[in-house]
Design a protein around this motif. Structure first.
Motif, short mmCIF file in Angstrom:
data_model
loop_
_atom_site.label_atom_id
_atom_site.label_comp_id
_atom_site.label_asym_id
_atom_site.label_seq_id
_atom_site.Cartn_x
_atom_site.Cartn_y
_atom_site.Cartn_z
N ALA A 74 -26.35 -11.59 38.25
CA ALA A 74 -27.33 -11.01 37.20
C ALA A 74 -28.83 -11.68 37.75
N SER A 75 -29.70 -10.79 37.78
CA SER A 75 -30.98 -11.34 38.09
C SER A 75 -31.73 -11.45 36.73
N ALA A 76 -31.16 -11.32 35.43
CA ALA A 76 -31.90 -11.60 34.22
C ALA A 76 -30.53 -11.73 33.18
N PHE A 77 -30.95 -12.23 32.10
CA PHE A 77 -29.91 -12.51 30.87
C PHE A 77 -29.83 -11.12 30.16
N VAL A 78 -28.95 -10.22 30.34
CA VAL A 78 -28.72 -9.27 29.59
C VAL A 78 -27.33 -8.91 28.85
N PHE A 79 -27.25 -8.03 28.11
CA PHE A 79 -25.98 -7.55 27.57
C PHE A 79 -25.39 -6.82 28.26
N THR A 80 -23.86 -6.79 28.70
CA THR A 80 -23.32 -5.99 29.55
C THR A 80 -22.97 -4.55 28.91
#
Length: 669
Positions: free
Chosen positions: A422-428
């Motif tokens: 993941a290139s950024a913190f996101v909710f999947t």
């Protein structure tokens, strides 16, 4: 008229023991979180019976989580407006020190550590979710070549600089947010907790030098670090602040604590964090991250399989929060994260199970499960939030994990094969796949996880044999009752009851009288010491303080339901009136002691047929009221339902009059 949200909120508050039983109330993305004075007062079955409630989960010895889904904030706002809740909630917040001590006494230190992490991150969840979707927008723009996501801000167009500022505001200042929520959880001053990490993000502190350099402060060497986006330093600083404040309050007079406690706290804790606690926290985060990075380097397959197989067991216990902290740590230090990709396999396997449940609920015409599964699926696919699915479906039925884990395994293997990062913190969720690299391999992995679990549910069901039989039997009864109601309204019976006009209750304008089903003294329903009855929420009627020991059918009809514990019976009279006869208040807790059920569900009965025998004195000796509400459950179908209080009620005495709606009211669209 109260809204459905208000009605459900009042129902929840009533079934957990009322406002007096709530010491504190908070909420997260999907759950109401109660800390209760006495959890034994909670009626979990009654809570679960509300279709808006997706699940009920006990936590520790006094905690209770009521899963409501994405609209949880509306229910929270409605509950805190109820009488008694404002003061109780304020006391819970103000007395956070007392709450902390109580929690420490009730949990072992391991459990409390995880609870501390959970309650620290929970309030920040909303900001993180919003920021993750903004990141997704920018990653999409990068994918289409409109801008370079990782380019220096000096090279970005002004519009994109503003968009970057929107999400970086959350992650750059995350230590401040964590400092506040962690301090509040521990019982320390949350604003002092926020000010400590904030000092390490000021231009003045940053002007001392670059990260990694060593400077001397009054001759003492200080190693500089980049504290933006860090989570462990503010967590450790909040713990230190708690002990510092506790010590200061012992030696500083109460009259001047407001001035000098925060003064000395800042004077002590900011240098302590800069010199010692901050570097120690960064070391902890880097150590855990380095271990997982090493494991990922040994074999992405191992990590990618372990993560989705662990998550179904970590999330129900709240143990996934440390991994969330590591994800943020990875983004801050490595520029990418290797946990979120495999985590997506667990999420979409979970959503696949719920999609299969939704398909079956449509096939079986199961309205309750259809509502629960649809809400969980939407929250998952578009928000990346698994709790509604987990508590609404997976933790309620025997076979769900057997359907879930194969999807986790298949998805994890595929994502591991592609080495997704993941290139950024996101909710999947479906909306955030562009943040994964390669996103094509990620989509294949989550699709495999989703459809593996979904098809297992569709072909092999999600319930055990007994669970399925019970649910199907209940659905059959519901359909039969609906058909009975339709037939009554279409062709009402000509047999009236009591001394009224002799016309059926559903005939326009008819007045029907219901007679006493048990001997005793009739009193107004409003006098019953139970708001569910006294408020008329369940319908209008009368209450009887029994002198006899047998409940009989007041007229011909059919048994709709009878509790195994014997404390209540519901029946539909042939004239279309639905009655609930509830023997005593809270007598369900007697577990059937003192009750003898004489009929069974769907049994036809005639006037005077004995339904239940009971021992009123045994009820009173057990500490419960024997007063027996007699309720017209379908009150709204009639013009009026009025109780007839009387000194003595015997079999055949009139206790309730029911007036049918006028002809124009019945035929109105």
């Amino acid at each position: 008229m109260a809204s459905a949200t208000t009605d459900t909120s009042r129902h929840i508050l009533r079934e957990i023991g009322g406002a007096d039983n709530v010491s504190s109330l908070t909420y997260c993305a999907t759950r109401l979180r109660f800390d209760l004075v006495d959890r034994s007062k909670v009626d979990k079955d009654a809570l679960d019976s509300d279709p808006a409630v997706l699940g009920v989960v006990e936590q520790g010895s006094t905690g209770l989580q009521v899963v409501m889904g994405g609209g949880v904030a509306d229910y929270y706002n409605a509950i805190v407006k109820e009488p008694g809740m404002g003061d109780a909630d304020a006391e819970g917040r103000a007395s956070s020190k007392k709450e902390y001590g109580g929690v420490r006494g009730r949990y072992d230190w391991v459990n409390y550590c995880f609870e501390f992490l959970s309650d620290t991150f929970r309030p920040v969840l909303w900001a993180l979710l919003g920021a993750s979707l903004i990141i997704t927008m920018l990653v999409l723009a990068d994918t289409f070549g409109w801008q370079d996501f990782r380019a220096d801000m000096a090279d970005q167009p002004d519009g994109y600089v503003l968009l970057h500022a929107m999400w970086r505001s959350v992650f750059y200042f995350l230590p401040i947010m964590i400092g506040a929520t962690a301090a509040r959880k521990l019982g320390a001053n949350e604003w002092v907790g926020a000010a400590i990490p904030a000092a390490l993000l000021t231009p003045e502190f940053l002007s001392l030098g670059d990260a990694g350099e060593t400077v001397h402060i009054f001759g003492i060497p200080l190693v500089l670090n980049d504290y933006s986006s860090q989570v462990f330093p503010p967590l450790i600083a909040a713990i230190g602040l708690f002990w510092v404040e506790k010590g200061l309050k012992r030696i500083i007079p109460a009259s001047v604590q407001m001035v000098f406690v925060p003064f000395f706290s800042l004077l002590i804790m900011i240098p302590a964090t800069a010199f010692l606690l901050g570097p120690f926290g960064i070391g902890i985060g880097n150590g855990i991250s380095d271990f997982l990075l090493w494991l990922n380097g040994v074999s992405p397959f191992i990590l990618a399989v372990i993560i989705p197989l662990l998550y179904p067991f970590l999330v129900p216990l709240g143990l996934h929060w440390p991994l969330n902290a590591i994800m943020i740590q990875n983004i801050a230090t490595l520029g990418y994260d290797f946990i979120q990709g495999p985590m997506g396999a667990w999420n979409f396997a979970c959503f696949g199970v719920v999609a299969g449940v939704l398909y079956i609920s449509f096939r079986e015409k199961n309205k309750g499960m259809r509502q629960v599964s649809l809400g969980g699926l939407m929250a998952g696919l578009f928000g990346g939030i698994s709790e509604p699915s987990l508590y609404g479906v997976l933790l309620r039925f025997k076979k769900t994990y057997v359907r879930l884990l194969p999807g986790c395994l298949v998805g994890g293997i595929i994502i591991g094969f592609f080495d997704v990062k993941a290139s950024a913190f996101v909710f999947t969720s479906l909306l955030t796949f562009p943040a994964m690299d390669p996103w094509g391999g990620y989509l294949i992995g989550i699709a495999a996880a989703f459809f593996t679990s979904m098809l297992l549910v569709v072909f092999f069901d999600y319930r055990g044999k007994d669970e399925k039989a019970e649910i199907l039997a209940g659905l059959a009864v519901e359909r039969e009752e609906e058909e009975d109601a339709d037939s009554v309204e279409a062709s009402p019976s000509e047999s009236g009851i009591g001394a009224g006009t002799g016309k059926p209750a559903l005939q326009p304008g008819a007045v029907t009288v219901i007679t006493a089903p048990v001997e005793g003294r009739a009193t107004p329903l409003s006098d019953v010491d139970d708001p569910a009855f006294s408020s008329g929420a369940l319908g209008q009627g009368i209450a009887i303080e029994p002198s006899g020991d047998t409940v009989v059918a007041p007229a011909d009809g059919k048994i709709l339901t009878v509790q195994k514990s014997g404390h209540a019976v519901g029946l539909r009279l042939d004239n279309g009136i639905d009655l609930l006869i509830h023997i005593g208040i809270d007598t369900v807790k007697m577990g059937g002691e003192g009750f003898e059920v004489l009929v069974e569900k769907k049994q036809k009965v005639t006037a005077g047929t004995p339904l239940i025998r009971f021992d009123a004195q045994r009820i009173r000796d057990a500490g419960y009221s024997a007063v027996t509400p007699v309720i017209v459950v379908n009150t709204k179908s009639f013009s009026t339902v009025e109780g007839l209080p009387a000194p003595i009620a015997a079999f055949g005495d009139d206790i309730i009059t029911v007036t049918a709606k006028a002809a124009e009211a019945v035929t109105a669209p």
